[in-house]
Write an enzyme that holds these catalytic residues in place. Structure first.
Site, short mmCIF file in Angstrom:
data_model
loop_
_atom_site.label_atom_id
_atom_site.label_comp_id
_atom_site.label_asym_id
_atom_site.label_seq_id
_atom_site.Cartn_x
_atom_site.Cartn_y
_atom_site.Cartn_z
N GLU A 63 -50.31 0.23 28.16
CA GLU A 63 -49.94 -0.25 26.81
C GLU A 63 -51.08 -0.04 25.80
O GLU A 63 -52.26 -0.14 26.17
CB GLU A 63 -49.65 -1.76 26.89
CG GLU A 63 -49.20 -2.38 25.58
CD GLU A 63 -49.14 -3.92 25.62
OE1 GLU A 63 -49.71 -4.53 26.54
OE2 GLU A 63 -48.53 -4.48 24.70
N LYS A 91 -42.00 -2.65 21.30
CA LYS A 91 -42.04 -3.94 22.01
C LYS A 91 -41.25 -5.00 21.25
O LYS A 91 -41.47 -5.23 20.06
CB LYS A 91 -43.52 -4.35 22.13
CG LYS A 91 -43.79 -5.55 23.00
CD LYS A 91 -45.31 -5.75 23.09
CE LYS A 91 -45.74 -6.81 24.05
NZ LYS A 91 -47.21 -6.93 24.12
N CYS A 136 -45.23 -4.99 28.66
CA CYS A 136 -46.09 -6.14 28.95
C CYS A 136 -45.38 -7.49 28.89
O CYS A 136 -44.56 -7.80 29.74
CB CYS A 136 -47.31 -6.06 28.04
SG CYS A 136 -48.76 -6.92 28.69
#
Ligand SMILES: O=C(O)CCC(=O)C(=O)O
Length: 271
Positions: A51, A120, A154
């Protein structure tokens, strides 16, 4: 040649250290590791990066160092993919769109064609992400050589609804680039294992290593099969973590315990 003949996918996770605030240095370093990965025999079919590898969590400088429109990142990933005939899920990078910054994943096929992009959805307040970044708004499934892969980044793995929605939409694999630090190794391993078992899907998760501003990132990148068995797990140092995955195993596990047929959505609450 990769693993294609066996209808399996060879995956290589680039478990790298990241230098905070240094996109050029990070790109050069990742390229070295990616070159090593594609020299392996057999050559992997798919590379996955961590990430926010361009900037790390340099959030106070992010407006200045994020990649404008993600153009430089996309050109580089596409050219590497084409040159080495390898698919790439490029982890994620900080991308500037107008005044907004997104944490965005780009994916390319072996011809260097873009397969998709994902920003995200869940921003991580513990790292002040919501003060500097804008959340994505869409679920994304990537077609990786015929293997449907749901995109997540994540903190997204703490939201089982996301992986379940992706699985219901046809994903047989969950891709998870991360910068996940100590002391939450237990959460990382348990959540990834749970997402694999409950959705009967592969989980392919690439975490960074090293330290930035007092935070230690532990690696432990993981490839988990749809039965919840660990195929490969990284150490806490830089390395390339490899494993072989097969779409048939997903169908086999889903056939053995018919979780999806046994769901009771009419009873569950939405909110
Ligand atoms: O959820 C966690 O514990 C870590 C999440 C995180 O570090 C991130 O999303 O960047």
């Amino acid at each position: 040649m990769g693993y294609k003949e066996e209808n399996k996918l060879g995956v290589a996770l680039i478990q790298a250290d990241i230098e905070i605030g240094s996109p050029q240095a990070n790109k050069a370093h990742l390229e070295e590791l990616m070159e090593q990965a594609v020299q392996q025999n057999p050559k992997p079919d798919l590379l996955v990066l961590p990430e926010m590898w361009n900037t790390g969590y340099a959030l106070e400088q992010i407006q200045d160092i994020a990649d404008p429109e993600g153009q430089a990142t996309q050109a580089w990933l596409s050219s590497f993919a084409q040159k080495h005939e390898v698919m790439i899920v490029g982890g994620s990078v900080a991308v500037k769109q107008g005044d907004q910054i997104f944490n965005t994943m780009y994916a390319f096929d072996q011809k260097g064609e873009k397969v998709g992009e994902y920003s995200k959805l869940h921003l991580f307040r513990l790292m002040d992400e919501e003060k500097h970044l804008t959340a994505g708004t869409e679920l994304v499934t990537l077609d990786l050589g015929g293997f449907q892969a749901g995109a997540s980044i994540c903190y997204d793995i703490r939201f089982p609804e996301l992986a379940r929605s992706l699985a219901l939409g046809g994903a047989k694999m969950l891709i998870v680039p991360a910068e996940w630090p100590h002391p939450r190794l237990h959460h990382w391993r348990t959540l990834l294992m749970a997402r694999a078992i409950e959705n009967q899907m592969y989980v392919v998760a690439c975490n960074r290593v090293g330290s930035s501003r007092g935070t230690d990132f532990f690696g432990h990148s993981l490839i988990i099969d749809p039965w919840g068995e660990i195929i490969a797990e990284g150490s806490e140092s830089e390395e390339i973590v490899t494993g072989l995955i097969s779409p048939e195993l997903v169908d086999d596990v889903r056939g053995r315990i018919p979780v999806f047929a046994d769901r009771r959505p009419e009873i569950y609450t939405d909110k």
